[in-house]
Write a protein that holds these residues in place. Structure first.
Motif, PDB file in Angstrom:
ATOM      1  N   LEU A 341       0.837  -1.191   0.000  1.00 30.97           N
ATOM      2  CA  LEU A 341       0.000   0.000   0.000  1.00 30.97           C
ATOM      3  C   LEU A 341       0.881   1.255   0.000  1.00 30.97           C
ATOM      4  CD1 LEU A 341      -2.672  -1.089   2.648  1.00 30.97           C
ATOM      5  CD2 LEU A 341      -2.918  -1.051   0.153  1.00 30.97           C
ATOM      6  N   PRO A 342       0.378   2.348  -0.532  1.00 29.88           N
ATOM      7  CA  PRO A 342       1.160   3.600  -0.571  1.00 29.88           C
ATOM      8  C   PRO A 342       1.196   4.271   0.805  1.00 29.88           C
ATOM      9  CG  PRO A 342      -1.010   3.952  -1.510  1.00 29.88           C
ATOM     10  CD  PRO A 342      -0.912   2.482  -1.241  1.00 29.88           C
ATOM     11  N   ASP A 343       2.034   5.303   0.915  1.00 26.94           N
ATOM     12  CA  ASP A 343       2.126   6.080   2.151  1.00 26.94           C
ATOM     13  C   ASP A 343       0.753   6.595   2.578  1.00 26.94           C
ATOM     14  OD1 ASP A 343       4.820   5.675   2.198  1.00 26.94           O
ATOM     15  OD2 ASP A 343       5.369   7.799   2.284  1.00 26.94           O
ATOM     16  N   ARG A 344       0.575   6.642   3.915  1.00 26.39           N
ATOM     17  CA  ARG A 344      -0.629   7.169   4.563  1.00 26.39           C
ATOM     18  C   ARG A 344      -1.840   6.278   4.415  1.00 26.39           C
ATOM     19  NH1 ARG A 344       0.918  10.511   8.197  1.00 26.39           N
ATOM     20  NH2 ARG A 344      -1.244  11.240   8.318  1.00 26.39           N
ATOM     21  N   GLN A 345      -1.714   5.135   3.768  1.00 24.45           N
ATOM     22  CA  GLN A 345      -2.842   4.209   3.671  1.00 24.45           C
ATOM     23  C   GLN A 345      -2.622   3.066   4.655  1.00 24.45           C
ATOM     24  OE1 GLN A 345      -4.143   3.397  -0.288  1.00 24.45           O
ATOM     25  NE2 GLN A 345      -5.386   1.630   0.295  1.00 24.45           N
ATOM     26  N   GLN A 346      -3.633   2.828   5.476  1.00 20.45           N
ATOM     27  CA  GLN A 346      -3.487   1.894   6.582  1.00 20.45           C
ATOM     28  C   GLN A 346      -3.612   0.446   6.116  1.00 20.45           C
ATOM     29  OE1 GLN A 346      -4.947   2.727  10.848  1.00 20.45           O
ATOM     30  NE2 GLN A 346      -6.611   1.576   9.920  1.00 20.45           N
ATOM     31  N   GLY A 347      -2.734  -0.399   6.641  1.00 20.32           N
ATOM     32  CA  GLY A 347      -2.778  -1.828   6.341  1.00 20.32           C
ATOM     33  C   GLY A 347      -1.959  -2.576   7.367  1.00 20.32           C
ATOM     34  N   GLU A 348      -1.641  -3.831   7.070  1.00 24.28           N
ATOM     35  CA  GLU A 348      -0.843  -4.612   8.015  1.00 24.28           C
ATOM     36  C   GLU A 348       0.637  -4.268   7.886  1.00 24.28           C
ATOM     37  OE1 GLU A 348      -0.109  -9.166   9.601  1.00 24.28           O
ATOM     38  OE2 GLU A 348      -0.373  -8.851   7.453  1.00 24.28           O
ATOM     39  N   LEU A 349       1.275  -4.069   9.028  1.00 21.46           N
ATOM     40  CA  LEU A 349       2.723  -3.848   9.064  1.00 21.46           C
ATOM     41  C   LEU A 349       3.437  -5.187   8.954  1.00 21.46           C
ATOM     42  CD1 LEU A 349       5.273  -2.107   9.673  1.00 21.46           C
ATOM     43  CD2 LEU A 349       4.814  -2.558  12.097  1.00 21.46           C
TER      44      LEU A 349
END
Length: 519
Positions: A341-349
């Motif tokens: 995912l791109p910067d500032r988009q929330q997802g799994e680390l």
């Protein structure tokens, strides 16, 4: 040989302060080699496992460096564990030796260890340690041969076990040594610096700060039982320069009394009690210390990432930060598809690097679930990338799906916390069949409390309708538990309380937690 953390540096430099005892690097080095001789006499050989159910002290460190020398795996057991919990760790580890204190607090560790041995097919020796705060086995000649290798499994850290029995995240000698040096370098630890080790060595944050101190030529001040007044006095007495812990620990030490904390130079915290901004402000105004948030876990070692201490107070308090080494990589992926995912988009680390565990000890199924085929650790944490760092949002199992929107509970908590009637807040979700997740907030009132209706009106005026809690309940305190890395709020207890308030069968919230843990 990478694991020479005690071999470099002057032998007479102080390695450990423990109460009235002081131990030098040279004394710890020789004591560890004597412990290696003792373990060899018991029949322990490279590749085998010992379990250490001991409080922090000279013997704990003595055994750790002996294990590194012999190529032996050391499995620490929490001194908070009772017999059944300890037995699970010992059995999972398939340990041949279990070392326990003869006396500590009011628990019979030796008696419990003998009962564990009686039910084990693997455990051959129970060793009682008479003085865990000093060194043992003085009669043994130091073992001179170094048999350890970077690839050896060296130490484990117990996972939280919130949705099942704890697992043992195992790390290699090379990974631990590299991380110790990098953590020391990132935190500007130098010869002569002093680190207050107020968290237990069996926990990953307590361990990393202690081993980083030794890697830098610095000194550890061990506190086997944390008490805020004693910690503050230790900072003044030993001229402590570095102190890491939880936000609640920082808060207690900052308010402990009249001790001077003027030598304290660097620190970072894991935020469990919603006190991050408070301790940042107090530490900076009172002592000039620019505290930051940090990120880590048993599976990737503590201090994997630390915040920018040059940022403003709000930025410094964000959990996460920049990886402490370019050898540590991170990415944010879609939890369903796995696509980056791109910067500032929330997802799994997800994380990859020398700091990631070799796996869960003797648990290949859990290891396969936690690690991708190309070596990335699935942390189970929601986060978003921000330039060269990342910001942690929540555990995936704590995230809420409200009317189709994925919501981080912190979004609602931050807004409610702005109301003058709210001193602290925690938000959890309850799953209602046919409706999905609903949010429930628990608040600790300030000195000018607000009613539930007033707080609901406040929410309606300031946040999206789908984020408004179904109920806002006042509590005297949040349920919490002391853990190896500090005090944690028990979200699972709050979920049960919320479910009971809404009249939802409690198994619904428990089932949801297991589902998210597995994801």
């Amino acid at each position: 040989m990478a694991f020479d953390l005690l071999e470099s540096g002057e032998a007479d430099l102080v390695a450990v302060h423990h109460g009235e005892r002081t131990m030098s690097r040279g004394e710890l080095r020789i004591a560890s080699r004597r412990a290696a001789s003792f373990l060899l006499e018991l029949g322990v050989r490279r590749g085998e496992t010992i379990a250490v159910w001991l409080p922090d002290g000279g013997v704990w460190l003595q055994l750790f460096f002996a294990a590194a020398q012999l190529g032996v795996l050391m499995v620490p057991v929490s001194t908070r564990f009772k017999q059944q919990e300890a037995q699970h760790v010992v059995d999972t580890a398939k340990a041949r030796v279990l070392l326990v204190p003869r006396r500590f607090l009011d628990f019979d560790y030796a008696g419990a260890a003998r009962e564990i041995q009686a039910s084990s097919d693997v455990l051959q020796h129970v060793v009682e340690v008479s003085q865990f705060d000093a060194f043992e086995w003085d009669a043994y000649e130091p073992y001179s041969k170094w048999e350890g290798r970077d690839t050896d499994l060296l130490c484990t850290f117990t996972t939280s076990g919130t949705t099942g029995r704890p697992k043992l995240a195992v790390h290699t000698a090379g990974g631990i040594a590299r991380h110790a040096r990098n953590a020391a370098r990132f935190n500007d630890m130098k010869v002569g610096d002093v680190v207050l080790c107020a968290l237990p060595l069996y926990g990953v944050l307590g361990f990393v700060q202690a081993i980083a101190a030794l890697a830098s030529g610095g000194t550890c001040v061990l506190l086997p039982v944390f008490k805020a007044q004693a910690a503050a006095e230790a900072i003044e007495r030993h001229r402590v320069t570095h102190f890491f812990g939880s936000d609640a620990m920082m808060d207690m030490v900052l308010n402990a009394g009249d001790s001077s904390l003027a030598t304290w130079r660097r620190g970072a915290f894991a935020e469990y009690a919603s006190l991050g901004q408070s301790v940042i402000a107090q530490a900076c105004s009172a002592w000039g210390v620019r505290l930051t948030g940090l990120y880590g876990m048993s599976e990737c070692l503590a201090m994997t990432a630390i915040g920018d201490r040059d940022g403003d107070a709000q930025q410094r308090g964000l959990p996460g930060g920049t990886p402490i080494s370019p050898e540590i990589s991170f990415r944010i992926v879609d939890p369903v598809t796995g696509a980056p995912l791109p910067d500032r988009q929330q997802g799994e680390l997800q994380l990859r690097g020398y700091n990631v565990m070799a796996g869960y000890l003797n648990n290949p199924a859990a290891t396969a679930e936690a690690l991708t085929p190309d070596g990335w650790l699935r942390t189970g944490d929601l986060a978003y990338a921000d330039g060269g760092g990342f910001c942690y949002s929540a555990r995936m199992r704590d995230s809420l799906r409200l009317r189709g929107y994925l919501v981080d509970p912190v979004e609602i908590e931050d807004f409610l916390a702005r109301h003058p009637g709210v001193a602290a807040v925690q938000v959890v979700g309850v799953h209602i069949d046919g409706e999905g997740d609903v949010a429930v907030a628990f608040v600790r009132n300030s000195s000018t409390p607000a009613t539930e209706q007033e707080l609901l009106v406040w929410c309606k005026q300031g946040i999206a309708g789908f984020k408004i809690p179904r109920r806002i309940l006042a509590v005297e305190s949040f349920p919490q538990q002391d853990g190896p890395n500090g005090v944690k709020i028990l979200k699972s207890v709050l979920r049960d309380m919320a479910a009971q308030t809404l009249g939802v069968a409690q198994h619904s919230s428990a089932t949801r937690e297991v589902h998210h843990e597995a994801s």
